[in-house]
Design a protein around this motif. Sequence first.
Motif, short mmCIF file in Angstrom:
data_model
loop_
_atom_site.label_atom_id
_atom_site.label_comp_id
_atom_site.label_asym_id
_atom_site.label_seq_id
_atom_site.Cartn_x
_atom_site.Cartn_y
_atom_site.Cartn_z
N PHE A 35 0.83 -1.19 0.00
CA PHE A 35 0.00 0.00 0.00
C PHE A 35 0.87 1.26 0.00
CE2 PHE A 35 -3.83 -2.31 1.39
CZ PHE A 35 -3.29 -3.40 2.03
N TYR A 37 0.25 5.28 1.33
CA TYR A 37 -0.60 6.22 2.03
C TYR A 37 0.04 7.60 1.95
CZ TYR A 37 -3.35 2.49 4.20
OH TYR A 37 -4.19 1.43 4.43
N GLN A 39 0.22 11.43 3.94
CA GLN A 39 -0.09 12.21 5.13
C GLN A 39 0.02 13.70 4.78
OE1 GLN A 39 2.47 11.86 8.65
NE2 GLN A 39 0.67 12.13 9.95
N GLY A 43 -1.94 16.44 9.01
CA GLY A 43 -1.71 15.21 9.76
C GLY A 43 -2.60 14.05 9.35
N ILE A 45 -4.05 10.99 7.44
CA ILE A 45 -3.43 9.91 6.68
C ILE A 45 -4.50 9.23 5.83
CG2 ILE A 45 -2.14 7.73 6.79
CD1 ILE A 45 -1.16 8.60 9.58
N PHE A 47 -5.41 6.63 2.35
CA PHE A 47 -4.99 5.57 1.43
C PHE A 47 -4.95 6.09 0.00
CE2 PHE A 47 -4.75 1.59 -0.65
CZ PHE A 47 -5.73 1.57 -1.64
N PHE A 91 3.87 7.30 2.64
CA PHE A 91 4.29 6.09 3.33
C PHE A 91 3.98 4.86 2.51
CE2 PHE A 91 5.49 7.74 7.39
CZ PHE A 91 4.68 8.83 7.64
N ILE A 105 2.64 -3.02 8.36
CA ILE A 105 3.92 -2.40 8.70
C ILE A 105 4.24 -1.29 7.71
CG2 ILE A 105 6.38 -2.80 9.05
CD1 ILE A 105 4.57 -4.13 11.12
N PHE A 106 4.68 -0.14 8.25
CA PHE A 106 4.97 1.02 7.43
C PHE A 106 6.46 1.31 7.33
CE2 PHE A 106 0.94 3.20 6.56
CZ PHE A 106 0.08 2.46 7.33
N GLY A 107 6.82 1.98 6.24
CA GLY A 107 8.16 2.54 6.11
C GLY A 107 8.24 3.86 6.84
N SER A 108 9.41 4.50 6.76
CA SER A 108 9.63 5.74 7.52
C SER A 108 9.12 6.99 6.80
CB SER A 108 11.11 5.90 7.84
OG SER A 108 11.87 5.86 6.64
N GLY A 109 8.71 6.84 5.55
CA GLY A 109 8.09 7.95 4.84
C GLY A 109 9.06 8.78 4.01
#
Lengths: 116, 113
Positions: A35, A37, A39, A43, A45, A47, A91, A105-109
């Motif tokens: 996925f 996302y 932001q 703030g 968030i 999809f 993200f 689980i997400f990455g750091s963006g």
Amino acid sequence: AQKVTQTQTSISVVEKTTVTMDCVYETRDSSYFLFWYKQTASGEIVFLIRQDSYKKENATVGHYSLNFQKPKSSIGLIITATQIEDSAVYFCAMREASSGSWQLIFGSGTQLTVMP
Amino acid sequence: EAAVTQSPRNKVAVTGGKVTLSCNQTNNHNNMYWYRQDTGHGLRLIHYSYGAGSTEKGDIPDGYKASRPSQENFSLILELATPSQTSVYFCASGDVTGGTEVFFGKGTRLTVV
């Protein structure tokens, strides 16, 4: 354990150009979902787009598309004809499908700045 | 449109105090998540739940407990708050079977002094 890595901390582009944001992932699962996302400055968030691991075709939604390279465990986000309002943090995220854990689980963006 | 509501939106707590962050969703989603967001770390998973009565540990559960008393509600509990838990916390919900997306609340800014 699954892991998502975004190495680009920030990117700046000029309006109306195309930008690609990178994401690589690690998983032992043979089936998974990927996925992206967004932001916004407020703030919120939201999809954007999703890729199922079993699908060979790259997903496309509006001016967002994906570059899915399964052998490289890579899922890049491509934004064409960028607009000022595309400025945001993006993200990448992954969820395994068959492990039964359903962790997302997400990455750091990646901070995208679109300049006029 | 899926609705996820977090309360409070802002909280200042004292070190050693107990803090409860609440999340409510009205979409009958089975799965709910708690994340914290810190600069340079993105969204890190603290706890998640498959449904009422279940809680599971995410990647960074230490110092946090979770409670899912009903389908609609999922709480994050800091029994002994520390300054390192100062962060922005996000709750999310979704029906994850089939790979659908999750929906996020607007976040809670917690400051522990």
